[in-house]
Scaffold this motif. Structure first.
Motif, short mmCIF file in Angstrom:
data_model
loop_
_atom_site.label_atom_id
_atom_site.label_comp_id
_atom_site.label_asym_id
_atom_site.label_seq_id
_atom_site.Cartn_x
_atom_site.Cartn_y
_atom_site.Cartn_z
N LEU A 332 0.86 -1.19 0.00
CA LEU A 332 0.00 0.00 0.00
C LEU A 332 0.89 1.23 0.00
N ALA A 333 0.71 2.11 -0.99
CA ALA A 333 1.59 3.28 -1.15
C ALA A 333 0.83 4.58 -0.89
N GLU A 334 1.41 5.70 -1.35
CA GLU A 334 0.80 7.03 -1.31
C GLU A 334 0.66 7.56 0.12
N PHE A 335 1.77 7.90 0.75
CA PHE A 335 1.72 8.35 2.14
C PHE A 335 0.91 9.63 2.37
N PRO A 336 0.91 10.62 1.44
CA PRO A 336 0.05 11.79 1.68
C PRO A 336 -1.43 11.43 1.77
N GLU A 337 -1.78 10.24 1.25
CA GLU A 337 -3.17 9.81 1.29
C GLU A 337 -3.42 8.78 2.39
N LEU A 338 -2.55 8.83 3.41
CA LEU A 338 -2.78 8.06 4.64
C LEU A 338 -2.87 9.03 5.83
N CYS A 339 -2.96 10.32 5.51
CA CYS A 339 -3.03 11.36 6.54
C CYS A 339 -4.36 11.26 7.29
N GLY A 340 -4.28 11.10 8.62
CA GLY A 340 -5.50 11.00 9.42
C GLY A 340 -5.82 9.59 9.87
N VAL A 341 -5.17 8.60 9.23
CA VAL A 341 -5.40 7.20 9.63
C VAL A 341 -4.10 6.58 10.17
N GLU A 342 -3.15 7.44 10.54
CA GLU A 342 -1.86 6.95 11.01
C GLU A 342 -2.01 6.05 12.24
N GLN A 343 -2.88 6.45 13.18
CA GLN A 343 -2.97 5.68 14.41
C GLN A 343 -3.44 4.26 14.15
N GLU A 344 -4.44 4.10 13.31
CA GLU A 344 -4.93 2.76 12.98
C GLU A 344 -3.81 1.93 12.35
N LEU A 345 -3.07 2.54 11.40
CA LEU A 345 -2.02 1.80 10.72
C LEU A 345 -0.86 1.47 11.66
N MET A 346 -0.54 2.39 12.58
CA MET A 346 0.51 2.12 13.55
C MET A 346 0.12 0.97 14.47
N ASN A 347 -1.13 0.94 14.87
CA ASN A 347 -1.60 -0.13 15.75
C ASN A 347 -1.69 -1.47 15.01
N ARG A 348 -1.73 -1.41 13.69
CA ARG A 348 -1.72 -2.64 12.90
C ARG A 348 -0.31 -3.13 12.61
N CYS A 349 0.70 -2.29 12.86
CA CYS A 349 2.09 -2.70 12.64
C CYS A 349 2.44 -3.84 13.60
N VAL A 350 3.24 -4.78 13.12
CA VAL A 350 3.56 -5.97 13.91
C VAL A 350 4.44 -5.65 15.11
N ASP A 351 5.14 -4.51 15.08
CA ASP A 351 5.93 -4.13 16.25
C ASP A 351 6.11 -2.61 16.26
N ALA A 352 6.61 -2.11 17.40
CA ALA A 352 6.77 -0.67 17.58
C ALA A 352 7.81 -0.09 16.62
N GLU A 353 8.82 -0.88 16.27
CA GLU A 353 9.87 -0.40 15.36
C GLU A 353 9.28 -0.05 14.00
N LYS A 354 8.40 -0.91 13.49
CA LYS A 354 7.75 -0.63 12.20
C LYS A 354 6.84 0.59 12.32
N ALA A 355 6.12 0.69 13.43
CA ALA A 355 5.23 1.83 13.63
C ALA A 355 6.01 3.13 13.69
N ASP A 356 7.15 3.11 14.39
CA ASP A 356 7.98 4.31 14.50
C ASP A 356 8.53 4.72 13.13
N LYS A 357 8.93 3.73 12.34
CA LYS A 357 9.45 4.05 11.00
C LYS A 357 8.35 4.69 10.15
N PHE A 358 7.13 4.15 10.25
CA PHE A 358 6.01 4.69 9.48
C PHE A 358 5.74 6.14 9.85
N ILE A 359 5.59 6.43 11.14
CA ILE A 359 5.23 7.79 11.54
C ILE A 359 6.40 8.74 11.27
N GLY A 360 7.64 8.23 11.36
CA GLY A 360 8.80 9.07 11.04
C GLY A 360 8.82 9.47 9.58
N LEU A 361 8.55 8.52 8.69
CA LEU A 361 8.50 8.83 7.26
C LEU A 361 7.36 9.78 6.94
#
Length: 536
Positions: A332-361
């Motif tokens: 799933l691509a297009e990060f500007p079009e994931l604005c506002g759903v970051e929390q759901e996607l972070m909570n779906r990440c398999v670990d905190a490291e992946k979630a941190d990388k996502f929100i950092g990017l």
């Protein structure tokens, strides 16, 4: 149409018009009467109750805006009375459970693909020609003329030379199936671009990774690479990127540096002869059965409308979940079009490291856009707004539906190659061409592209499947649409049914039984993302 209004999520406070509603019309929803006090065009949103200035606007169960003006119950939402607003996320706060769908229907399915030495399986067999720098674009163009037009209108000595290698006299066209030299099992694709030198060095490094991803993509059998010699993107940089991505590639990659070889004539003689011999070898690769889990599916949207998030995008979510359950990969691509759903996607990440990388990017991307005087809130295009997507958060909440509900197994920056089975997030712009180019460079062997307004774009090495969100665009632009998800809006099919239909289509496509409309139209678009610039 009996029911002209729907609510996407029980916690929403807006209703979506499924058909045009005129001012003064009364429509029932959940037993309540709703009187339209303005015209509400299909795909647009109507206020479920009165809003005061600053009140939150909820859709898809998330915050998508706030009232910029007082809004009355039954009034249409517009860019004038609603302003973009989204929830901010900073870290993973929990885990989102997932129940995998039943995939018995596909678990023993196979497709007829091209098996590569490293274990990947492609849906196409492509020999790729590309330059490391724009200075070689003309030479790539000339090679395309030579290899694809064996009998050009103006006699070309290089075309004659190629014909001689194919066992024909200089003025004779090779006969189909004459001998093993006839190439009937491979496609030749020629890329051109404007990078490789000038700009910032980081863009050249990123371009090296992108080209490495294209060569590594399972749809590619091998490649011919042209270098000038003095550019930022040196041959060594490309080779290093390719080796780091896949040290066990097992493909023929021919490289030619013009400043080292000498004259153009000498270079062309070498390029034509060595490429033709390698292409003949690649032509002998045959399709063989492979499990569906060997497919990597890219997920994106372009020319979205107000129905995209309730028909085509959630249908792709069904596809993504099915592939995740089968052990396949989706991106799933297009990060500007994931604005506002970051929390759901972070909570779906398999670990905190992946979630941190996502929100950092995400945060780095947004900072670069803001520094250029813009923002994610400027993402919706005029076409998006005209067809009901009036804030970026509203567009994003619907766009995220393409990723289904499965866990996020990995987060990739642009130029990184997919490794993990399951749903992956890839940092790309929302720009359709740059996004598709990036998805394929990260390993997508098939790209699913939803559209509400219509978009003809394809890709040189991966089939791009166009899924319409509404029946109108499918009928009006039938030459570019492969699957119509508008049947969800009309009530003819469910989201689940359309998703399953797309899975079956992908398997058929991967076996070479059907061609996408974009491939038929030769819509080979290749536009790398320049990180030194700004793109939404």
């Amino acid at each position: 149409m009996e029911n002209k209004l729907i609510k996407v999520n029980p916690s929403d406070n807006v209703l979506v018009a499924l058909a045009d509603i005129k001012s003064g019309e009364t429509h029932k929803f959940n037993g309540n009467d709703f009187v339209a006090i303005t015209d509400v065009n299909a795909k647009h949103k109507m206020a479920e109750h009165d809003f005061a200035v600053g009140d939150p606007i909820m859709m898809y169960g998330v915050l998508v805006g706030k009232a910029n003006l007082p809004i009355k119950k039954g009034e249409v939402l517009t860019t004038e009375n609603v302003k973009h607003q989204s929830e901010k996320a900073t870290k993973k706060t929990g885990d989102q459970g997932w129940t995998a769908p039943n995939v018995d229907r596909w678990k023993d399915k196979t497709f007829m693909g091209y098996h590569r030495a490293d274990g990947q399986v492609g849906v196409k067999n492509v020999w790729l020609f590309f330059p490391l720098v724009f200075c070689e674009n003309k030479n790539i163009e000339k090679l395309e003329e030579i290899f694809k037009e064996l009998m050009p209108k103006e006699e070309d000595p290089h075309a004659k030379y190629l014909r001689s290698l194919m066992g024909a006299s200089a003025d004779e066209e090779p006969v189909k199936n004459k001998d093993e030299n006839y190439l009937d099992n491979i496609e030749l694709k020629f890329l051109r671009h404007e990078g490789g030198c000038g700009g910032i060095r980081q863009d050249s490094d990123l371009l090296a990774k992108l080209f490495a991803g294209y060569v590594n993509n399972p749809n590619v059998a091998g490649a011919t690479v042209l270098s000038l010699g003095c550019q930022n993107l040196q041959l060594d940089i490309f080779k290093k990127a390719l080796n780091e991505m896949n040290p066990n590639l097992g493909k023929e990659v021919l490289t030619f540096e013009q400043q080292q070889i000498g004259t153009t004539e000498t270079m062309f003689q070498r390029v034509i002869k060595e490429s033709f011999e390698a292409i003949k070898r690649a032509n002998k690769i045959e399709r063989k059965p492979a499990p569906v889990s060997k497919l990597t599916v890219g997920l994106e949207c372009g020319g979205s409308d107000g129905f995209s998030g309730i028909s085509a995008n959630p249908a792709l979510g069904v596809v993504s979940d099915i592939f995740a359950a089968l052990g396949g990969k989706t991106i799933l691509a297009e990060f500007p079009e994931l604005c506002g759903v970051e929390q759901e996607l972070m909570n779906r990440c398999v670990d905190a490291e992946k979630a941190d990388k996502f929100i950092g990017l995400m945060q780095d991307f947004e900072k670069s856009v803001v520094a250029a005087g813009s923002g994610f809130d400027m993402n919706p295009s005029p076409g998006n707004i005209k067809d009901g997507l009036i804030t970026d958060a509203m567009k994003s909440a619907g766009a995220a539906k393409k990723g289904g509900t499965s866990p996020v197994v990995d987060v990739l920056d642009y130029g990184e190659y997919v490794k993990e089975p399951g749903l992956n997030l890839l940092n790309t712009p929302g720009n359709d061409a740059e996004c598709t180019t990036g998805l394929v460079g990260s390993g997508a062997s098939v790209v699913l592209f939803t559209t509400g307004l219509g978009n003809p774009m394809g890709n040189p090495i991966a089939p791009v499947v166009k899924i319409s969100s509404n029946t109108g665009v499918s009928e009006r632009m039938s030459d570019i649409i492969d699957v119509n998800a508008g049947t969800v809006i009309t009530g003819e099919k469910t989201i689940q049914e359309v998703g399953e239909e797309i899975v079956d289509y992908i398997i058929d496509l991967a076996s070479g039984n059907v061609k996408t409309k974009a491939d038929e139209l030769k819509q080979d678009v290749f536009i790398p993302w320049k990180r030194g610039g700004v793109s939404l």
